[in-house]
Design a protein around this motif. Structure first.
Motif, PDB file in Angstrom:
ATOM      1  N   ASP A  21       0.801  -1.241   0.042  1.00  0.00           N
ATOM      2  CA  ASP A  21       0.122  -0.023  -0.002  1.00  0.00           C
ATOM      3  C   ASP A  21       0.913   1.305   0.087  1.00  0.00           C
ATOM      4  O   ASP A  21       0.439   2.340   0.452  1.00  0.00           O
ATOM      5  N   ASP A  86     -10.466   1.784  -7.494  1.00  0.00           N
ATOM      6  CA  ASP A  86     -10.122   1.663  -6.001  1.00  0.00           C
ATOM      7  C   ASP A  86     -10.913   0.566  -5.363  1.00  0.00           C
ATOM      8  O   ASP A  86     -12.250   0.454  -5.790  1.00  0.00           O
ATOM      9  N   THR A  88     -11.511  -1.532  -1.482  1.00  0.00           N
ATOM     10  CA  THR A  88     -10.864  -2.150  -0.014  1.00  0.00           C
ATOM     11  C   THR A  88     -11.176  -3.615   0.154  1.00  0.00           C
ATOM     12  O   THR A  88     -12.370  -3.966  -0.022  1.00  0.00           O
ATOM     13  N   CYS A  93      -7.629  -3.704   3.227  1.00  0.00           N
ATOM     14  CA  CYS A  93      -6.362  -3.185   2.589  1.00  0.00           C
ATOM     15  C   CYS A  93      -6.954  -2.579   1.074  1.00  0.00           C
ATOM     16  O   CYS A  93      -7.703  -2.782   0.611  1.00  0.00           O
ATOM     17  N   PRO A  94      -6.115  -1.439   0.930  1.00  0.00           N
ATOM     18  CA  PRO A  94      -6.560  -0.796  -0.440  1.00  0.00           C
ATOM     19  C   PRO A  94      -5.818  -1.488  -1.496  1.00  0.00           C
ATOM     20  O   PRO A  94      -4.540  -1.796  -1.452  1.00  0.00           O
ATOM     21  N   GLN A  95      -6.485  -1.678  -2.438  1.00  0.00           N
ATOM     22  CA  GLN A  95      -5.875  -2.144  -3.676  1.00  0.00           C
ATOM     23  C   GLN A  95      -6.781  -1.589  -4.926  1.00  0.00           C
ATOM     24  O   GLN A  95      -7.830  -0.876  -4.849  1.00  0.00           O
ATOM     25  N   LEU A 106      -1.588  -3.505  -6.822  1.00  0.00           N
ATOM     26  CA  LEU A 106      -1.428  -2.940  -5.520  1.00  0.00           C
ATOM     27  C   LEU A 106      -1.061  -1.502  -5.924  1.00  0.00           C
ATOM     28  O   LEU A 106      -0.635  -0.997  -6.737  1.00  0.00           O
ATOM     29  N   ILE A 107      -1.135  -0.729  -4.853  1.00  0.00           N
ATOM     30  CA  ILE A 107      -0.367   0.787  -4.836  1.00  0.00           C
ATOM     31  C   ILE A 107       0.927   0.317  -5.423  1.00  0.00           C
ATOM     32  O   ILE A 107       1.398   1.393  -5.956  1.00  0.00           O
TER      33      ILE A 107
END
Length: 154
Positions: A21, A86, A88, A93-95, A106-107
């Motif tokens: 992230d 975007d 979550t 977790c942000p992906q 992923l970021i």
């Protein structure tokens, strides 16, 4: 004497691999002190062409490519060709996710689209053999990192 737990016998995992992230600065903070170049970072990231994230292990969830059992340059071609939204994960977790295929980035993956990494991503997307050559070199460097007195042959 044997170790009583993994904490006694194994180096901490913290800082050994980048966090999914985080972006370019974090990738460099992790890899540059170990002797890796920006080119090495992009090449090693290409390992994401195989496999997937598992939410119960990393918090992230999904495959990076449409053929996650094939080692090729599709990580780079798909990264450049697709738009990701975007998302979550269930673990918070942000992906990023591609709606039509369900593949993810992923970021830290999409950070490779920033300069100067992007030029290398574009090169690998066009030239699979260049990716294979650079990946091999970076992978050997990764495997031998911290080892001394290595021999060319056994």
């Amino acid at each position: 004497k044997d170790a009583a737990s993994a904490d006694e016998s194994v180096e901490s995992q913290m800082g050994r691999l980048p966090d999914g992230d985080k972006g370019v600065d974090h990738l460099r903070e992790i890899f540059h002190p170990k002797g890796f170049t920006d080119r090495d970072i992009v090449a090693l990231s290409g390992a994401h062409t195989v496999g997937r994230c598992h939410a119960n292990r990393s918090g992230f969830d999904g495959a990076w490519t449409e053929a996650p059992l094939k080692f090729d340059n599709s990580y780079f071609t798909e990264m450049l060709a697709k738009e990701y939204a975007d998302e979550t994960t269930a673990k918070g977790c942000p992906q990023k996710k591609h709606a039509a295929t369900g593949t993810i980035m992923l970021i830290s993956d999409l950070a490779l689209l920033e300069s100067p990494f992007k030029a290398i991503v574009e090169e690998y997307a066009k030239d699979q053999e260049a990716f294979f050559k650079d990946f091999t070199s970076a992978w050997v460097k990764l495997q031998e990192n911290g080892c001394t007195d290595l021999r060319e042959t056994l």
